[in-house]
Design an enzyme around this catalytic site. Structure first.
Site, short mmCIF file in Angstrom:
data_model
loop_
_atom_site.label_atom_id
_atom_site.label_comp_id
_atom_site.label_asym_id
_atom_site.label_seq_id
_atom_site.Cartn_x
_atom_site.Cartn_y
_atom_site.Cartn_z
N LYS A 123 -0.51 -9.53 3.34
CA LYS A 123 0.28 -9.02 4.48
C LYS A 123 -0.60 -8.04 5.25
O LYS A 123 -1.39 -7.31 4.63
CB LYS A 123 1.53 -8.29 3.98
CG LYS A 123 2.31 -7.58 5.09
CD LYS A 123 3.62 -7.00 4.61
CE LYS A 123 3.51 -5.62 4.03
NZ LYS A 123 2.94 -4.59 4.92
N ASP A 159 0.85 -1.21 0.00
CA ASP A 159 0.00 0.00 0.00
C ASP A 159 0.88 1.25 0.00
O ASP A 159 0.38 2.38 -0.09
CB ASP A 159 -1.01 -0.01 1.15
CG ASP A 159 -0.36 0.06 2.52
OD1 ASP A 159 0.88 -0.07 2.61
OD2 ASP A 159 -1.09 0.23 3.52
N SER A 160 2.21 1.05 0.04
CA SER A 160 3.13 2.17 -0.19
C SER A 160 2.88 2.80 -1.55
O SER A 160 3.33 3.91 -1.82
CB SER A 160 4.59 1.69 -0.10
OG SER A 160 4.82 0.58 -0.94
N GLU A 214 10.35 -4.03 9.63
CA GLU A 214 10.72 -2.77 8.96
C GLU A 214 11.35 -1.82 9.97
O GLU A 214 10.76 -1.48 11.01
CB GLU A 214 9.47 -2.13 8.34
CG GLU A 214 9.79 -0.80 7.66
CD GLU A 214 8.64 -0.22 6.87
OE1 GLU A 214 7.58 -0.88 6.73
OE2 GLU A 214 8.79 0.93 6.39
N GLU A 256 -0.43 -5.34 8.93
CA GLU A 256 0.46 -4.70 9.92
C GLU A 256 -0.04 -4.95 11.34
O GLU A 256 -1.25 -4.95 11.58
CB GLU A 256 0.50 -3.18 9.67
CG GLU A 256 1.07 -2.81 8.32
CD GLU A 256 1.13 -1.31 8.08
OE1 GLU A 256 0.88 -0.52 9.03
OE2 GLU A 256 1.44 -0.90 6.95
N ASP A 281 -1.00 -6.44 -0.10
CA ASP A 281 -0.89 -5.73 1.18
C ASP A 281 -2.26 -5.19 1.58
O ASP A 281 -2.88 -4.43 0.83
CB ASP A 281 0.11 -4.57 0.98
CG ASP A 281 0.67 -4.05 2.28
OD1 ASP A 281 0.50 -4.72 3.31
OD2 ASP A 281 1.30 -2.98 2.24
O1 KIV Z 1 3.41 -1.00 1.58
C1 KIV Z 1 4.55 -1.44 1.55
O2 KIV Z 1 5.26 -1.40 0.53
C2 KIV Z 1 5.06 -2.01 2.77
C3 KIV Z 1 6.55 -1.96 2.92
C4 KIV Z 1 6.93 -0.60 3.35
C5 KIV Z 1 7.00 -2.96 3.85
O3 KIV Z 1 4.34 -2.42 3.61
#
Ligand code: KIV
Length: 284
Positions: free
Chosen positions: A118, A49-50, A187, A120, A88
């Protein structure tokens, strides 16, 4: 066409971990980049989600929605059929309830052919992790700097420098493992904390800005190639200045069009004389 390779599976990742071979992982958000990553035989791709920051230009990851994530994950899968593909979970796609988490994780699998998701957080999301994993969806945990909580963490900064904070991360890693994650991303935690967690872990630990001891490494693609104009974090290694190449090319294009040097004969299409004569008659 890229040389074909066997699909990367959980087995591949665990074999690498047990053989002491580092797992390679990058973020990826689009088809052409995924195509090159496939050719480079990357093990794991994260549609992070970056992308809210690197691709969409927001100041944080919070505005990213499931629909946005699914569209990007689909493009990445089209470019890379064999990497282990992780979707993510964006902000509020798993926080409200276990059921929300399962539904949205299922979307990544069904609509974008992801291999895993993934999310968090540590012990506080263990029930979401267990809920999703129990539905047969592999889950990667994410500890340390967790960007969706940047506000609560005091910004985008190293986490776990004090013994108490580090202890919490170690405990969270154990809670995630017990809840059924297949891997954990650490991270921006100190190298020694990452080493300690890696030594104790039965699942692959992937580091981002967390030192050399993890079972694998992740970088954010845009940081590697000068493609994030706001800054390049210290944890990144820059492999090329694609941003400069693109800027130079665009400037040259503007110059060429202005000077009427573009297009040239090889850049356009024409039609046979007879067809053109016929067209003129039709237009009379
Ligand atoms: O969103 C993302 O790319 C991430 C990385 C910063 C680990 O979660």
């Amino acid at each position: 066409m890229p040389e074909e390779r066997r699909k990367v599976t959980l087995r591949t990742l665990f074999s690498k971990m047990h053989e002491g071979l580092p797992i390679t992982m990058l973020t990826c958000y689009d088809y052409p980049t995924a195509y090159f990553m496939e050719r480079a035989r990357i093990d794991v791709l994260l549609v992070g989600d970056s992308l809210g920051m690197t691709v969409l230009g927001y100041d944080s990851t919070l505005p990213v929605t499931m629909d946005i994530m699914i569209a990007h994950a689909q493009a990445v899968r089209r470019g890379s059929p064999s990497a282990w593909l992780i979707g993510d979970m964006p902000y509020m796609s798993y926080q409200p309830s276990v059921e929300t988490a399962i539904r949205n994780a299922g979307r990544f699998m069904a609509e974008a052919s992801c291999d895993a998701i993934k999310l968090e957080g540590g012990a506080g999301v263990a029930d979401r992790v267990a809920g999703v994993a129990n539905m047969g969806i592999p889950v990667m945990g994410h500890l340390g700097l967790t960007p969706q909580s940047a506000s609560a963490l005091g910004g985008f900064r190293v986490q776990g420098r004090s013994a108490a904070q580090a202890r919490k991360i170690v405990d969270d890693a154990k809670a995630l493992e017990d809840a059924g994650v297949f891997s954990i991303l650490l991270e921006m935690v100190p190298d020694r904390v990452c080493e300690l967690i890696t030594e104790r872990s039965s699942v692959p630990i992937i580091g981002l800005g967390s030192g050399p001891h993890a079972h694998g490494q992740l970088l954010i693609f845009h940081d590697m190639f000068g493609l994030y104009p706001k800054f390049t974090p210290r944890m990144a290694r820059v492999y090329g200045d694609a941003g400069q190449i693109i800027l130079d090319g665009i400037k040259q294009y503007v110059e060429d069009v202005t000077a009427q040097d573009f297009p040239q004969r090889e850049n356009w299409f024409t039609m046979r004389d007879e067809a053109f004569e016929e067209l003129k008659v039709l237009l009379e």
